[in-house]
Design an enzyme around this catalytic site. Structure first.
Site, PDB file in Angstrom:
ATOM      1  N   TYR A  57      13.516  -2.009   4.176  1.00 11.06           N
ATOM      2  CA  TYR A  57      12.660  -3.128   3.784  1.00 11.06           C
ATOM      3  C   TYR A  57      13.364  -4.448   4.100  1.00 11.06           C
ATOM      4  O   TYR A  57      14.257  -4.890   3.374  1.00 11.06           O
ATOM      5  CB  TYR A  57      12.319  -3.066   2.293  1.00 11.06           C
ATOM      6  CG  TYR A  57      11.587  -1.814   1.863  1.00 11.06           C
ATOM      7  CD1 TYR A  57      10.950  -0.990   2.791  1.00 11.06           C
ATOM      8  CD2 TYR A  57      11.526  -1.444   0.525  1.00 11.06           C
ATOM      9  CE1 TYR A  57      10.278   0.156   2.396  1.00 11.06           C
ATOM     10  CE2 TYR A  57      10.850  -0.307   0.122  1.00 11.06           C
ATOM     11  CZ  TYR A  57      10.234   0.493   1.053  1.00 11.06           C
ATOM     12  OH  TYR A  57       9.568   1.624   0.656  1.00 11.06           O
ATOM     13  N   ARG A 225      -2.210  -1.225  -0.349  1.00 10.55           N
ATOM     14  CA  ARG A 225      -1.585  -2.449   0.178  1.00 10.55           C
ATOM     15  C   ARG A 225      -2.478  -3.666  -0.009  1.00 10.55           C
ATOM     16  O   ARG A 225      -2.521  -4.568   0.837  1.00 10.55           O
ATOM     17  CB  ARG A 225      -1.160  -2.237   1.632  1.00 10.55           C
ATOM     18  CG  ARG A 225      -0.367  -0.930   1.734  1.00 10.55           C
ATOM     19  CD  ARG A 225       0.336  -0.684   3.019  1.00 10.55           C
ATOM     20  NE  ARG A 225       0.881   0.681   2.992  1.00 10.55           N
ATOM     21  CZ  ARG A 225       1.714   1.179   3.889  1.00 10.55           C
ATOM     22  NH1 ARG A 225       2.118   0.439   4.882  1.00 10.55           N
ATOM     23  NH2 ARG A 225       2.144   2.419   3.779  1.00 10.55           N
TER      24      ARG A 225
END
Length: 333
Positions: A57, A225
């Site tokens: 990430y 998301r």
């Protein structure tokens, strides 16, 4: 906030766990450092004491921001969940399984799945440095690596537990057969899997197996998301380098919007947003231990944490399931 035991481990995680993918920046159209640190602070302050991240990430950036955010805080009251097994810096020297090219500021960076014992140990040391800690609570394989025997990967995790560098071991994106193989070598604390109102495939075999063998399920992408918040049907534009421009294409937009219209009155009756209703529903599904909720700023974090204040009756849950069947037509169910 509610806290739940993860499998047979000693970990007690917040039912809504902070997902730190977006604050890494890459694939999400960038991030603001101060907003990200404030988001982590808000999560901890509002009972979301469990934080899930990964080296991938932001190519280490998410872990660095978390490390900065928790510096000086009582580490014993924070549960850090990170991962290993995605390599992007070429240190795998051609080993592992090619995954995809990640876009980082216009650059395409090849990413490999690589879960050898040596790589796991190396990645953990890097994560500990970025996070500013000497142990992580849960270390998870990010994606299965077909080039490394599962037994080798599990042996490494077992060693790290015995060394006190991790408190528990988990996997992510494992199918049932892989879970069974891993279980012959180690007691898995958890499997982190994609799960949402629109994506319930794991209910068929993985959740029953997890319940039988006392393995926790960490649900990621419960809001798909952001799609299930409804805001993307109201002119919420995405940046050009945001991966969701392509991700949302797997769903029928008309059906999703119609489904959200159907359940909006229920959310309103609970004085909740659609996102809060969706998160709370997810926490109440059989076999789901904790639910990951990402946020870019403190305000979003607080809204996510407050989803646990919503009370859903059996009738409410039946209403949602009926809407899924009638409006979304059973897709992905």
């Amino acid at each position: 906030m509610e806290y739940r035991k993860l499998g047979k481990s000693e970990l007690q995680l917040s039912a809504i766990t902070y997902g730190a993918f977006a604050i890494g920046g890459n694939m999400w159209g960038g991030n603001e450092e101060q907003d990200s640190i404030a988001a982590v602070h808000a999560a901890i302050d509002h009972g979301m004491t469990s934080i899930d991240t990964a080296p991938f990430y932001g190519f280490g950036r998410s872990e660095e921001l978390i490390g900065a955010a928790i510096k000086g805080k009582d580490r014993s009251k924070i549960q850090l969940l990170t991962k290993f097994g995605l390599v992007w810096d070429g240190s795998n020297q051609g080993k592992g399984e090619y995954f995809f090219d990640a876009n980082d500021g216009g650059r395409n960076i090849p990413v490999y799945k690589y879960a050898s014992k040596a790589n796991i140990i190396k990645e953990l040391e890097q994560s500990l440095s970025r996070l500013g800690t000497d142990y992580v609570d849960l270390l998870q394989l990010h994606w299965p690596d077909a080039t490394t025997p599962i037994d080798e990967t599990m042996e490494a995790l077992d060693t790290l537990i015995s060394q006190g560098k991790i408190r528990a071991a988990g996997v992510s994106n494992y199918d049932l057969a892989q879970m069974k193989t891993a279980g012959k070598r180690i007691q898995l604390a958890s499997n982190q899997l994609s799960y949402s109102m629109l994506n319930r495939g794991i209910e068929e075999d993985i959740i029953p197996y997890a319940l039988e063998h006392h393995i926790g399920i960490i649900a990621y992408s419960p809001l798909e998301r952001g799609l299930l918040t409804g805001k993307y049907f109201k002119d919420a534009a995405l940046k050009a380098d945001d991966h969701r421009n392509g991700y949302f294409g797997q769903f029928s937009a008309d059906k999703v919007e119609a489904f959200l219209d159907r359940i909006t009155p229920l959310a309103e009756s609970k004085n909740a947003s659609l996102g809060q209703l969706v998160l709370r529903w997810t926490t109440l599904q059989p076999g789901i231990t904790v639910v990951l909720a990402g946020a870019r700023n403190a305000a979003q974090v607080i809204q996510n944490a407050r989803s646990m204040d919503i009370e859903l009756s059996e009738q409410d849950i039946r209403f949602i399931h009926t809407a899924l069947e009638e409006v979304y037509n059973g897709m992905n169910a």
